[in-house]
Design a protein around this motif. Structure first.
Motif, short mmCIF file in Angstrom:
data_model
loop_
_atom_site.label_atom_id
_atom_site.label_comp_id
_atom_site.label_asym_id
_atom_site.label_seq_id
_atom_site.Cartn_x
_atom_site.Cartn_y
_atom_site.Cartn_z
N GLN A 1 0.82 -1.20 0.00
CA GLN A 1 0.00 0.00 0.00
C GLN A 1 0.86 1.26 0.00
OE1 GLN A 1 -2.61 -0.37 3.38
NE2 GLN A 1 -3.44 -2.34 2.66
N LEU A 2 1.98 1.21 0.73
CA LEU A 2 2.87 2.37 0.75
C LEU A 2 3.47 2.62 -0.64
CD1 LEU A 2 4.26 4.59 2.39
CD2 LEU A 2 6.10 2.97 2.89
N VAL B 1 3.22 6.01 -2.71
CA VAL B 1 4.38 6.76 -3.22
C VAL B 1 4.19 7.08 -4.70
CG1 VAL B 1 6.85 6.69 -3.67
CG2 VAL B 1 5.98 5.85 -1.50
N ALA B 2 3.74 6.08 -5.47
CA ALA B 2 3.50 6.31 -6.90
C ALA B 2 2.41 7.36 -7.10
CB ALA B 2 3.11 5.00 -7.58
N GLN B 3 1.37 7.32 -6.26
CA GLN B 3 0.30 8.30 -6.39
C GLN B 3 0.79 9.70 -6.01
OE1 GLN B 3 -2.96 7.66 -7.64
NE2 GLN B 3 -2.73 9.89 -7.79
N TYR B 4 1.58 9.79 -4.93
CA TYR B 4 2.13 11.09 -4.54
C TYR B 4 2.98 11.66 -5.67
CZ TYR B 4 0.98 9.60 0.27
OH TYR B 4 0.36 9.17 1.41
N THR C 1 13.01 5.83 -3.77
CA THR C 1 13.80 6.45 -4.84
C THR C 1 13.50 5.80 -6.18
OG1 THR C 1 15.57 6.94 -3.26
CG2 THR C 1 16.14 6.99 -5.60
N VAL C 2 13.44 4.48 -6.21
CA VAL C 2 13.17 3.78 -7.47
C VAL C 2 11.80 4.18 -8.02
CG1 VAL C 2 12.67 1.50 -8.46
CG2 VAL C 2 14.69 1.83 -7.01
N ILE C 3 10.79 4.21 -7.16
CA ILE C 3 9.45 4.58 -7.62
C ILE C 3 9.42 6.02 -8.10
CG2 ILE C 3 7.05 4.92 -6.88
CD1 ILE C 3 7.46 2.58 -4.92
N ARG D 1 -4.59 3.31 -7.32
CA ARG D 1 -4.60 2.91 -5.92
C ARG D 1 -5.26 1.55 -5.79
NH1 ARG D 1 -6.44 8.36 -5.15
NH2 ARG D 1 -4.83 9.64 -4.19
N GLY D 2 -4.84 0.79 -4.80
CA GLY D 2 -5.49 -0.46 -4.48
C GLY D 2 -6.82 -0.18 -3.80
N PRO D 3 -7.66 -1.18 -3.66
CA PRO D 3 -8.99 -0.98 -3.08
C PRO D 3 -8.96 -0.50 -1.64
CG PRO D 3 -8.50 -3.33 -3.33
CD PRO D 3 -7.44 -2.58 -4.08
#
Length: 462
Positions: A137-138, A142-145, A374-376, A426-428
């Motif tokens: 979920q984190l 991070v990808a959404q942020y 960092t990778v994301i 995002r996941g559910p």
């Protein structure tokens, strides 16, 4: 003593009058040149003046690693082992006092340190062990942020100029810190800004530390009363007897780790933007290798906080007197010809023997977390932007003056959005980002967060 160009009968400790200042304009502009010069004059250990305090500056890879591993038990991180400090010879207004005043597990040893590090290991596990749902979920968050921050850039058009340090790399870990600590967004923003002030040893570092300690104490008290699915609550579960003071001081470490991550993101972006071959390699899944290479070439934590000799000990070409401080330079150690000369710099995979994450009893426990963020961050940036061109030559980028961090003050780039952006889903069960990126101004509503208001202000200024 080893023969060479160094003094044949060095003093047991550096005298203030004979130690040259380390933090100069030359050092800010090009620390590698300063490291090389010091190495030629003194060898792997050099006497320097750090903001008015004499310190041994360790430049050799073997010497840095030996102190980090501390297999002989001759080095301590406890502030009370520093003779000059204990005898009142360190000025009360020394700018780095707030850093050492934290007195958390970073500066402890023995059983107390091990217990706190065990609590950290348990509390971080849900966030950085990929098999754990909270870690997944984190990663989605991070990808959404990242996409939200890029969306703010996109509000200004498909092309433009941006400061990716201020508008992307630094706020992204701030948002992660808010999520992991369970802070309200605005409060978390204030905390991370004060972390920056303290690390950079500016004139308001002492006041920043006081605010930070107060904020973390309030948070520790709140999580003791009302636990949540967050890092402070996990630490309390792992160590129920942890005191409010201990927890507050430990929590100060997380924003610092994430500021390290922000600097690593910037350094990786520079490496990719300045080297077309590296950009091409991202398409075949080599971001992890690029992150490792940058950690080797340009470690964000360039110098580590002090260790103190518990007895007279030979290090390099000097005898370090009991109670004297040494500052270990990871950046200089990576440039040591004895280490760098053995590396194949053209290999696809670079060595993992670098010291960017430390070593020994104080190695970084958040390495997996920082690396994954960092990778994301790098992946989403170069997925969403088809063009990222440095607005300045790489060797002219401005760096923040700091005795510890090697971090960009700004990262100006020219960018162009990809034709078909692919925002992360995002996941559910995923918690939404702290603030949506939709322009509040366009919707006729006030900005919802000081952070987003600040970021949109930066966009308008450019």
């Amino acid at each position: 003593m080893t023969q060479g160009p160094w003094p044949q009968q060095p003093p047991a400790s550096p005298a203030p009058a004979s130690a040259e200042p380390l933090l100069t304009r030359d050092y800010d502009a090009n620390p590698a040149q300063v490291h090389e010069r010091l190495r030629k004059i003194y060898g792997p250990v050099a006497p320097v003046d750090l903001l008015g305090v004499p310190v041994w500056f360790v430049l050799g890879y073997e010497e840095v690693l030996r102190v980090l591993q501390n297999s002989g038990g001759v080095w301590s991180k406890r502030l009370d082992r520093w003779k000059a400090h204990a005898t009142g010879r360190v000025p009360a207004d020394w700018p780095l006092h707030p850093v050492f005043a934290v007195n958390n597990s970073t500066f402890q040893e023995g059983a107390a340190q091990r217990e706190l590090r065990n609590a950290w290991t348990a509390a971080l596990a849900p966030f950085q062990n990929h098999g754990h749902p909270q870690a997944q979920q984190l990663e989605q968050a991070v990808a959404q942020y990242a996409d939200d921050l890029i969306a703010v850039l996109a509000e200004g058009g498909a092309t433009g100029v941006a400061d990716l340090a201020a508008q992307y790399a630094r706020p992204l870990p701030l948002m992660v810190a808010n999520r992991m600590l369970g802070f309200p967004a605005a409060r978390g923003e204030d905390v991370v800004m004060d972390i920056w002030r303290m690390i950079d040893a500016g004139p308001d570092a002492a006041a920043a530390f006081e605010r930070l300690y107060a904020a973390m104490t309030e948070l520790a008290e709140a999580k003791r009363r009302t636990p949540g699915d967050d890092l402070p609550s996990h630490m309390i579960d792992a160590k129920p007897d942890i005191t409010q003071d201990e927890l507050a001081r430990e929590l100060l470490m997380l924003p610092g780790l994430l500021d390290f991550t922000a600097s690593l993101v910037c350094n990786v972006v520079v490496e990719v933007a300045a080297n077309p071959d590296v950009r091409e390699s991202l398409s075949v899944g080599a971001i992890d290798e690029t992150v490792n290479r940058v950690a080797l070439l340009n470690p964000p934590m360039a110098n580590l906080t002090f260790r103190y000799a518990l007895t007279d000990v030979k290090l390099g070409n000097y005898t370090i007197a009991a109670g004297d401080p040494v500052m270990l330079s990871v950046a200089a150690a990576h440039q040591d010809p004895r280490f760098a000369g053995a590396i194949d710099w053209h290999a696809i995979r670079t060595t993992r023997a670098h010291l960017a994450w430390g070593a020994g009893p104080h190695n970084c426990l958040g390495q997996l977390l920082a690396t994954r963020i960092t990778v994301i961050a790098v992946h989403r940036l170069f997925k969403r932007l088809s063009k990222v061109k440095l607005a300045l030559p790489a060797d002219q980028l401005p760096w923040r003056p700091s005795p510890f961090m090697r971090a960009l003050r700004s990262l100006p780039v020219q960018y162009e959005l990809a034709q078909a952006p692919a925002p992360a889903r995002r996941g559910p069960d995923e918690t939404p980002a702290p603030q949506p990126p939709v322009s509040d101004e366009a919707a006729g509503k006030p900005a919802r967060s000081p952070l987003w208001s600040f970021l949109r202000g930066l966009r308008r200024q450019r």
